[in-house]
Design a protein around this motif. Sequence first.
Motif, PDB file in Angstrom:
ATOM      1  N   LEU A 226       0.860  -1.177   0.000  1.00 20.55           N
ATOM      2  CA  LEU A 226       0.000   0.000   0.000  1.00 20.55           C
ATOM      3  C   LEU A 226       0.899   1.229   0.000  1.00 20.55           C
ATOM      4  CD1 LEU A 226      -2.715  -0.895   2.674  1.00 20.55           C
ATOM      5  CD2 LEU A 226      -3.049  -0.702   0.218  1.00 20.55           C
ATOM      6  N   HIS A 227       0.688   2.123  -0.945  1.00 22.70           N
ATOM      7  CA  HIS A 227       1.579   3.278  -1.071  1.00 22.70           C
ATOM      8  C   HIS A 227       0.816   4.446  -1.672  1.00 22.70           C
ATOM      9  CE1 HIS A 227       2.125   3.088  -5.531  1.00 22.70           C
ATOM     10  NE2 HIS A 227       1.741   1.844  -5.344  1.00 22.70           N
ATOM     11  N   GLY A 228       1.457   5.613  -1.674  1.00 22.88           N
ATOM     12  CA  GLY A 228       0.835   6.799  -2.245  1.00 22.88           C
ATOM     13  C   GLY A 228       1.846   7.903  -2.449  1.00 22.88           C
ATOM     14  N   PRO A 229       1.442   9.022  -3.058  1.00 25.00           N
ATOM     15  CA  PRO A 229       2.381  10.097  -3.396  1.00 25.00           C
ATOM     16  C   PRO A 229       2.741  10.995  -2.223  1.00 25.00           C
ATOM     17  CG  PRO A 229       0.182  10.673  -4.130  1.00 25.00           C
ATOM     18  CD  PRO A 229       0.101   9.263  -3.591  1.00 25.00           C
ATOM     19  N   ARG A 230       1.994  10.901  -1.106  1.00 23.33           N
ATOM     20  CA  ARG A 230       2.270  11.748   0.056  1.00 23.33           C
ATOM     21  C   ARG A 230       2.449  10.889   1.292  1.00 23.33           C
ATOM     22  NH1 ARG A 230      -1.530  13.725  -3.058  1.00 23.33           N
ATOM     23  NH2 ARG A 230      -3.086  12.567  -1.866  1.00 23.33           N
ATOM     24  N   ASP A 231       2.974  11.487   2.353  1.00 22.73           N
ATOM     25  CA  ASP A 231       3.287  10.722   3.563  1.00 22.73           C
ATOM     26  C   ASP A 231       2.865  11.513   4.793  1.00 22.73           C
ATOM     27  OD1 ASP A 231       4.294   8.413   4.781  1.00 22.73           O
ATOM     28  OD2 ASP A 231       6.259   9.316   5.115  1.00 22.73           O
ATOM     29  N   ASN A 232       1.577  11.845   4.861  1.00 21.05           N
ATOM     30  CA  ASN A 232       1.032  12.626   5.963  1.00 21.05           C
ATOM     31  C   ASN A 232       0.035  11.796   6.762  1.00 21.05           C
ATOM     32  OD1 ASN A 232       2.415  15.003   5.041  1.00 21.05           O
ATOM     33  ND2 ASN A 232       0.832  15.193   3.448  1.00 21.05           N
ATOM     34  N   ALA A 233      -0.386  12.352   7.896  1.00 16.56           N
ATOM     35  CA  ALA A 233      -1.290  11.616   8.768  1.00 16.56           C
ATOM     36  C   ALA A 233      -2.588  11.234   8.065  1.00 16.56           C
ATOM     37  CB  ALA A 233      -1.598  12.448  10.019  1.00 16.56           C
ATOM     38  N   ILE A 234      -3.110  12.123   7.222  1.00 11.27           N
ATOM     39  CA  ILE A 234      -4.360  11.795   6.535  1.00 11.27           C
ATOM     40  C   ILE A 234      -4.149  10.658   5.533  1.00 11.27           C
ATOM     41  CG2 ILE A 234      -4.133  13.452   4.608  1.00 11.27           C
ATOM     42  CD1 ILE A 234      -7.167  14.062   5.116  1.00 11.27           C
ATOM     43  N   ASP A 235      -2.920  10.539   4.990  1.00  9.31           N
ATOM     44  CA  ASP A 235      -2.614   9.425   4.087  1.00  9.31           C
ATOM     45  C   ASP A 235      -2.554   8.120   4.855  1.00  9.31           C
ATOM     46  OD1 ASP A 235      -2.144  11.146   1.725  1.00  9.31           O
ATOM     47  OD2 ASP A 235      -0.431  11.845   2.897  1.00  9.31           O
ATOM     48  N   TRP A 236      -2.005   8.167   6.051  1.00  7.97           N
ATOM     49  CA  TRP A 236      -1.955   6.964   6.888  1.00  7.97           C
ATOM     50  C   TRP A 236      -3.367   6.545   7.293  1.00  7.97           C
ATOM     51  CZ3 TRP A 236       1.886   9.746  10.648  1.00  7.97           C
ATOM     52  CH2 TRP A 236       3.047  10.081   9.958  1.00  7.97           C
ATOM     53  N   LEU A 237      -4.225   7.541   7.563  1.00  9.69           N
ATOM     54  CA  LEU A 237      -5.612   7.220   7.901  1.00  9.69           C
ATOM     55  C   LEU A 237      -6.291   6.533   6.723  1.00  9.69           C
ATOM     56  CD1 LEU A 237      -7.579   7.745  10.335  1.00  9.69           C
ATOM     57  CD2 LEU A 237      -8.441   9.686   9.020  1.00  9.69           C
ATOM     58  N   HIS A 238      -6.081   7.056   5.512  1.00  9.19           N
ATOM     59  CA  HIS A 238      -6.639   6.422   4.318  1.00  9.19           C
ATOM     60  C   HIS A 238      -6.084   5.003   4.150  1.00  9.19           C
ATOM     61  CE1 HIS A 238      -9.061   9.611   2.774  1.00  9.19           C
ATOM     62  NE2 HIS A 238      -8.062  10.438   2.529  1.00  9.19           N
ATOM     63  N   ALA A 239      -4.801   4.811   4.464  1.00  7.47           N
ATOM     64  CA  ALA A 239      -4.204   3.475   4.341  1.00  7.47           C
ATOM     65  C   ALA A 239      -4.909   2.481   5.253  1.00  7.47           C
ATOM     66  CB  ALA A 239      -2.712   3.531   4.650  1.00  7.47           C
ATOM     67  N   GLY A 240      -5.271   2.918   6.453  1.00  2.00           N
ATOM     68  CA  GLY A 240      -6.011   2.041   7.353  1.00  2.00           C
ATOM     69  C   GLY A 240      -7.400   1.739   6.844  1.00  2.00           C
ATOM     70  N   GLU A 241      -8.061   2.744   6.274  1.00  2.53           N
ATOM     71  CA  GLU A 241      -9.378   2.513   5.680  1.00  2.53           C
ATOM     72  C   GLU A 241      -9.262   1.518   4.526  1.00  2.53           C
ATOM     73  OE1 GLU A 241     -12.033   6.261   5.640  1.00  2.53           O
ATOM     74  OE2 GLU A 241      -9.994   7.067   5.699  1.00  2.53           O
ATOM     75  N   ALA A 242      -8.182   1.629   3.767  1.00  2.00           N
ATOM     76  CA  ALA A 242      -7.957   0.697   2.662  1.00  2.00           C
ATOM     77  C   ALA A 242      -7.711  -0.713   3.173  1.00  2.00           C
ATOM     78  CB  ALA A 242      -6.780   1.165   1.812  1.00  2.00           C
ATOM     79  N   LEU A 243      -6.947  -0.825   4.262  1.00  2.00           N
ATOM     80  CA  LEU A 243      -6.690  -2.150   4.839  1.00  2.00           C
ATOM     81  C   LEU A 243      -7.996  -2.812   5.240  1.00  2.00           C
ATOM     82  CD1 LEU A 243      -4.795  -4.349   5.941  1.00  2.00           C
ATOM     83  CD2 LEU A 243      -4.671  -3.028   8.077  1.00  2.00           C
ATOM     84  N   SER A 244      -8.882  -2.053   5.863  1.00  2.00           N
ATOM     85  CA  SER A 244     -10.185  -2.598   6.248  1.00  2.00           C
ATOM     86  C   SER A 244     -10.994  -3.003   5.026  1.00  2.00           C
ATOM     87  CB  SER A 244     -10.954  -1.559   7.065  1.00  2.00           C
ATOM     88  OG  SER A 244     -12.307  -1.938   7.223  1.00  2.00           O
TER      89      SER A 244
END
Length: 295
Positions: A226-244
Amino acid sequence: MKPAPVGVARPVSHHITNEAFHQAVAAARHAPSAYDLQPWQWRITDVTLDLFVDHTRLTTRTDPDARLATISCGAALHHARLTLAAHGWRATVTRSPDDADPAHLARVRIDGPAPVDAETAELARVIDLRHTDIHPVTGDPVEPATLRTIATAFEAQHVRLGLLRPDQILELAVAAADSASLEPAVAQWQKELALWAGNDRIVGSPGGRLPTVSCGRDRAATFALLHGPRDNAIDWLHAGEALSAGSLVASTFGVSVLPFSAPIEFAVAREALARVVPELGFPYLMVSLGRHPAR
């Protein structure tokens, strides 16, 4: 009773919204979380459900910037969102609603009733059934069409899912085997990569060539990042939503999703990922997907 004007939602009683929020919070307890710490805190008011990262549950040594904790909170947020939708509620989510409080990750507000589709109801049902299986993958490989469907579920949450090629896994296995770290997360990563790549011994050859390996027990697994173009807290939150989201959709196909935190916790893992897969963006989480035979 006069009908509400077109485009205006009829008010919902606080008693009803509070009950809906409590159902959402109960479902969120089943969300996957790093080290099973469940580092989230919910606050229910008459009109909103607020999500905070709970700093008292953080592992500050391996998660000093609360990256893993925020990913875990994202998974809980998606579980809550899905539960509200499955109970017939349309909700608005505001992420990072308070610039003065970075621990305040999201605010959920119920807008009114909404129809429930069959897919949403099925995914909500899976919440109680999904579990993380740490056993080696020995079932049949996941079919390409199924992988595409699961990838779509991950990527609907504002992240990208990059599937890793066999040669990339082999190179990562060599990098992990060369690491002297005794951290539990790194040891887990080493073990899983070794199972996929070959067995207990991985021997690197001079000049950066691929390792010599024997046939592995875990070769039916698919590794992805799981990756993306930015590395901020909101991106990490989205990563968790994606994991779910990805894990729940995968469960409907009998596919287990096993997350690995080591690639973002430790410098040696991040450096290996950047070297082996430079075309990907900032790494959020590594996962393996596979089927397990019935036990």
